[in-house]
Write a protein that holds these residues in place. Structure first.
Motif, short mmCIF file in Angstrom:
data_model
loop_
_atom_site.label_atom_id
_atom_site.label_comp_id
_atom_site.label_asym_id
_atom_site.label_seq_id
_atom_site.Cartn_x
_atom_site.Cartn_y
_atom_site.Cartn_z
N SER A 154 27.43 46.11 -14.63
CA SER A 154 26.07 45.58 -14.63
C SER A 154 25.90 44.82 -15.94
N ILE A 155 25.68 43.51 -15.83
CA ILE A 155 25.65 42.64 -17.00
C ILE A 155 24.28 41.99 -17.09
N SER A 156 23.70 41.99 -18.29
CA SER A 156 22.38 41.37 -18.50
C SER A 156 22.53 39.87 -18.67
N ASP A 187 21.83 38.17 -21.14
CA ASP A 187 22.33 37.82 -22.46
C ASP A 187 23.79 38.25 -22.66
N GLY A 188 24.48 38.56 -21.56
CA GLY A 188 25.92 38.81 -21.62
C GLY A 188 26.32 40.17 -22.14
N VAL A 189 25.46 41.16 -22.02
CA VAL A 189 25.78 42.51 -22.48
C VAL A 189 26.04 43.40 -21.25
N VAL A 190 27.09 44.20 -21.33
CA VAL A 190 27.37 45.16 -20.27
C VAL A 190 26.39 46.32 -20.45
N LYS A 191 25.45 46.42 -19.52
CA LYS A 191 24.42 47.48 -19.58
C LYS A 191 24.93 48.79 -19.00
N PRO A 249 21.43 44.56 -10.22
CA PRO A 249 21.61 44.14 -11.62
C PRO A 249 21.38 42.64 -11.76
N GLU A 250 21.07 42.21 -12.99
CA GLU A 250 20.89 40.79 -13.23
C GLU A 250 22.17 40.04 -12.84
#
Length: 173
Positions: free
Chosen positions: A41-43, A45-49, A93-94
């Motif tokens: 699941s990636i936001s 802004d490119g962060v793995v949530k 997820p985004e």
């Protein structure tokens, strides 16, 4: 013409998602297998949530596992404290790497406007969820003759509808 990326960064504990996909998720208190990792699941802004985990025997359902709730990422499994760490997936997820809103196969473009290739996998700091590298492909034959390329970036990407923009310096050698 070979593309090289100059980024001076020391990589800590990194793993590509390809090495994590399909791994079992275990509850550390009981040793029970809870499910298996299916996606990231990636936001925006490119962060793995977190991780998407399939759970169930006959009717498998997707659950979200916040990356902060992972005790450890082993080579043979992911450890969590308790089954309650998994949340039923209520909204999509985004972005993911392979499922809905997939980033796999999306064009990577440098911040200077140069096409780098198509995204195939990501390298991320497991503890932080920070994506620091992108495995790209220029196609099957290029991968065989030249190998896959890895693009490193210290800054988060800009994920758009048509492309992923990464902040890198591209030098041709």
């Amino acid at each position: 013409m070979t593309k090289t990326i100059n980024v001076h960064r020391r990589w800590g504990t990194l793993r590509t998602f390809a090495l994590l996909k399909g791994q079992p998720v275990f509850e550390s208190k009981t040793g029970s297998k809870i499910g298996e990792v299916t996606d990231l699941s990636i936001s925006t802004d490119g962060v793995v949530k977190g991780l998407l985990v399939k759970k169930g025997v006959f009717f498998k359902q997707s659950y979200f596992l916040d990356i902060q709730n992972v005790l450890s990422f082993g080579w043979d499994g992911v450890m969590i404290e308790e089954n309650e760490s998994l949340e039923r997936l209520k909204t999509n997820p985004e972005y993911t790497l392979f499922h809905q809103h997939s980033l796999n196969g999306k064009m990577l473009i440098s911040n200077s406007g140069e096409s780098l290739g198509l995204l195939e996998d990501v390298y991320f700091h497991e503890e932080l969820g920070t994506i620091v590298g992108y495995e790209i492909t220029d196609g099957f034959f290029s991968d065989i003759t030249e190998g896959k390329q890895i693009i490193q970036s210290e800054k988060p990407p800009a994920i758009g509808k048509d492309a992923i923009i990464v902040d890198v310096d591209v030098n041709h050698t």
